[in-house]
Design a protein around this motif. Structure first.
Motif, PDB file in Angstrom:
ATOM      1  N   ALA A 172       0.825  -1.205   0.000  1.00 47.60           N
ATOM      2  CA  ALA A 172       0.000   0.000   0.000  1.00 47.60           C
ATOM      3  C   ALA A 172       0.861   1.258   0.000  1.00 47.60           C
ATOM      4  CB  ALA A 172      -0.938  -0.001   1.203  1.00 47.60           C
ATOM      5  N   VAL A 173       1.943   1.241   0.778  1.00 51.61           N
ATOM      6  CA  VAL A 173       2.838   2.399   0.800  1.00 51.61           C
ATOM      7  C   VAL A 173       3.605   2.516  -0.514  1.00 51.61           C
ATOM      8  CG1 VAL A 173       4.872   3.389   1.920  1.00 51.61           C
ATOM      9  CG2 VAL A 173       3.015   2.463   3.311  1.00 51.61           C
ATOM     10  N   ALA A 174       3.964   1.386  -1.118  1.00 51.96           N
ATOM     11  CA  ALA A 174       4.657   1.431  -2.410  1.00 51.96           C
ATOM     12  C   ALA A 174       3.827   2.155  -3.456  1.00 51.96           C
ATOM     13  CB  ALA A 174       4.982   0.010  -2.871  1.00 51.96           C
ATOM     14  N   ALA A 175       2.498   2.052  -3.342  1.00 57.32           N
ATOM     15  CA  ALA A 175       1.620   2.696  -4.320  1.00 57.32           C
ATOM     16  C   ALA A 175       1.666   4.217  -4.238  1.00 57.32           C
ATOM     17  CB  ALA A 175       0.184   2.206  -4.123  1.00 57.32           C
ATOM     18  N   VAL A 176       2.073   4.741  -3.074  1.00 67.11           N
ATOM     19  CA  VAL A 176       2.163   6.205  -2.921  1.00 67.11           C
ATOM     20  C   VAL A 176       3.610   6.645  -2.701  1.00 67.11           C
ATOM     21  CG1 VAL A 176      -0.198   6.400  -2.050  1.00 67.11           C
ATOM     22  CG2 VAL A 176       1.673   6.074  -0.421  1.00 67.11           C
ATOM     23  N   ARG A 177       4.538   5.743  -2.967  1.00 69.52           N
ATOM     24  CA  ARG A 177       5.964   6.042  -2.748  1.00 69.52           C
ATOM     25  C   ARG A 177       6.406   7.300  -3.469  1.00 69.52           C
ATOM     26  NH1 ARG A 177      10.326   7.822  -2.557  1.00 69.52           N
ATOM     27  NH2 ARG A 177      12.345   6.771  -2.449  1.00 69.52           N
ATOM     28  N   ASP A 178       5.937   7.506  -4.675  1.00 70.51           N
ATOM     29  CA  ASP A 178       6.399   8.643  -5.465  1.00 70.51           C
ATOM     30  C   ASP A 178       5.873   9.991  -4.960  1.00 70.51           C
ATOM     31  OD1 ASP A 178       7.894   7.005  -7.077  1.00 70.51           O
ATOM     32  OD2 ASP A 178       6.343   6.787  -8.610  1.00 70.51           O
ATOM     33  N   GLU A 179       4.986   9.963  -3.978  1.00 73.34           N
ATOM     34  CA  GLU A 179       4.504  11.216  -3.393  1.00 73.34           C
ATOM     35  C   GLU A 179       5.487  11.789  -2.373  1.00 73.34           C
ATOM     36  OE1 GLU A 179       0.436  11.146  -2.112  1.00 73.34           O
ATOM     37  OE2 GLU A 179      -0.144   9.757  -3.708  1.00 73.34           O
ATOM     38  N   ILE A 180       6.450  10.980  -1.958  1.00 75.63           N
ATOM     39  CA  ILE A 180       7.501  11.502  -1.072  1.00 75.63           C
ATOM     40  C   ILE A 180       8.408  12.388  -1.905  1.00 75.63           C
ATOM     41  CG2 ILE A 180       9.452  10.904   0.409  1.00 75.63           C
ATOM     42  CD1 ILE A 180       7.992   8.275   1.032  1.00 75.63           C
ATOM     43  N   PRO A 181       8.559  13.660  -1.551  1.00 74.10           N
ATOM     44  CA  PRO A 181       9.304  14.597  -2.397  1.00 74.10           C
ATOM     45  C   PRO A 181      10.742  14.159  -2.624  1.00 74.10           C
ATOM     46  CG  PRO A 181       8.085  15.768  -0.687  1.00 74.10           C
ATOM     47  CD  PRO A 181       8.009  14.315  -0.352  1.00 74.10           C
ATOM     48  N   GLU A 182      11.226  14.431  -3.809  1.00 67.24           N
ATOM     49  CA  GLU A 182      12.623  14.172  -4.107  1.00 67.24           C
ATOM     50  C   GLU A 182      13.497  15.008  -3.178  1.00 67.24           C
ATOM     51  OE1 GLU A 182      15.682  14.286  -7.942  1.00 67.24           O
ATOM     52  OE2 GLU A 182      13.537  14.685  -8.210  1.00 67.24           O
ATOM     53  N   GLY A 183      14.545  14.400  -2.670  1.00 71.52           N
ATOM     54  CA  GLY A 183      15.427  15.099  -1.743  1.00 71.52           C
ATOM     55  C   GLY A 183      15.090  14.858  -0.289  1.00 71.52           C
ATOM     56  N   VAL A 184      13.914  14.272  -0.014  1.00 69.61           N
ATOM     57  CA  VAL A 184      13.549  13.897   1.354  1.00 69.61           C
ATOM     58  C   VAL A 184      13.934  12.432   1.554  1.00 69.61           C
ATOM     59  CG1 VAL A 184      11.653  13.539   2.986  1.00 69.61           C
ATOM     60  CG2 VAL A 184      11.678  15.570   1.524  1.00 69.61           C
ATOM     61  N   ASN A 185      14.748  12.170   2.553  1.00 75.57           N
ATOM     62  CA  ASN A 185      15.206  10.820   2.842  1.00 75.57           C
ATOM     63  C   ASN A 185      14.020   9.972   3.295  1.00 75.57           C
ATOM     64  OD1 ASN A 185      16.551   8.516   3.766  1.00 75.57           O
ATOM     65  ND2 ASN A 185      18.133   9.658   4.848  1.00 75.57           N
ATOM     66  N   PHE A 186      13.690   8.945   2.536  1.00 72.92           N
ATOM     67  CA  PHE A 186      12.611   8.037   2.900  1.00 72.92           C
ATOM     68  C   PHE A 186      13.215   6.859   3.638  1.00 72.92           C
ATOM     69  CE2 PHE A 186       9.821   4.424   1.064  1.00 72.92           C
ATOM     70  CZ  PHE A 186       9.137   4.295   2.261  1.00 72.92           C
ATOM     71  N   ILE A 187      12.881   6.758   4.925  1.00 66.82           N
ATOM     72  CA  ILE A 187      13.436   5.716   5.787  1.00 66.82           C
ATOM     73  C   ILE A 187      12.332   4.701   6.090  1.00 66.82           C
ATOM     74  CG2 ILE A 187      14.606   5.225   7.968  1.00 66.82           C
ATOM     75  CD1 ILE A 187      14.501   8.805   7.241  1.00 66.82           C
ATOM     76  N   ALA A 188      12.555   3.456   5.704  1.00 65.25           N
ATOM     77  CA  ALA A 188      11.605   2.385   6.000  1.00 65.25           C
ATOM     78  C   ALA A 188      12.049   1.678   7.273  1.00 65.25           C
ATOM     79  CB  ALA A 188      11.538   1.394   4.844  1.00 65.25           C
ATOM     80  N   ALA A 189      11.114   1.500   8.202  1.00 66.02           N
ATOM     81  CA  ALA A 189      11.415   0.886   9.496  1.00 66.02           C
ATOM     82  C   ALA A 189      10.246   0.001   9.915  1.00 66.02           C
ATOM     83  CB  ALA A 189      11.677   1.977  10.542  1.00 66.02           C
TER      84      ALA A 189
END
Length: 219
Positions: free
Chosen positions: A149-166
């Motif tokens: 479900a999160v993968a489907a909206v992954r591209d909404e995380i702005p470029e340059g913002v570190n996306f940390i999966a935990a």
């Protein structure tokens, strides 16, 4: 896609920080939240990092900007990970307190909760950490989330913002998480432990290797 950086969190012992560094971790995390199983104080966090040339991430929860800044100074942290319900103004104030990297943790029950968080902290945070919601702990409970479900909206995380999966990542599942989520950083604590706060060097090495090893192609 390049391999993600790895953060080993919930570190309470100097030997574990050293093992993570030698295995190739990019960040060491220490938890300064008293109600959590791996909590330590800021002076001990500094001692844990002695001789380890990696950025220290301190995890704090619902502190004022002044309190969070004081904890970061005392521990020698490079990154402040805000793990509570801090308003955006706290992040703004922390910018005035020092030159830290700021990460905001978001505990989600479903992917739709990610969008409001991104909007709330847009332009204020250097990183967004996503983990599952836990009923008892504000973080460090090892709660996973729906990767698909999160993968489907992954591209909404702005470029340059570190996306940390935990949340619930282990040597056995991190490769799949990397394939699905394309995170910039992966974060584990309980997934590489023998007991709360005691890391296993073998599991740390296995986790980092798995995070860097391409898995099966995801359609």
């Amino acid at each position: 896609m390049s391999a993600p950086a790895v953060k080993i969190c919930g570190v309470t012992r100097a030997e574990d920080a050293r093992a993570a560094y030698e295995a190739g971790a990019a960040y060491i995390g220490t938890v300064l939240v008293p109600s959590t199983p791996r909590a330590i104080g800021a002076p001990r966090a500094r001692a844990v990092m002695e001789g380890v040339p990696l950025p220290l991430v301190v995890v704090v929860c619902d502190l004022s900007a002044a309190q969070a800044a004081a904890a970061a100074r005392e521990s020698g942290a490079s990154v402040i990970q805000l793990h509570g319900d801090e308003p955006p103004e706290v992040l703004d104030a922390l910018r005035d307190e020092g030159e830290w990297t700021l990460w905001k943790a978001v505990r989600i029950r479903e992917a739709d909760e990610l969008r409001p968080a991104l909007e709330r902290y847009a332009g204020r945070t250097d990183g967004i950490l996503i983990e599952g919601w836990h009923p008892r702990f504000p973080g460090g409970g090892g709660a996973g989330f729906d990767w698909g479900a999160v993968a489907a909206v992954r591209d909404e995380i702005p470029e340059g913002v570190n996306f940390i999966a935990a949340g619930g990542l282990t040597p056995g599942n991190v490769a799949e998480a990397v394939d699905l989520l394309r995170p910039d950083t992966v974060d584990t604590s309980s997934g590489v432990e023998l007991s709360p706060g005691v890391k296993d060097p073998t599991r740390i090495r296995a986790f980092i290797l798995a995070a860097r090893t391409p898995g099966p192609t995801v359609p």
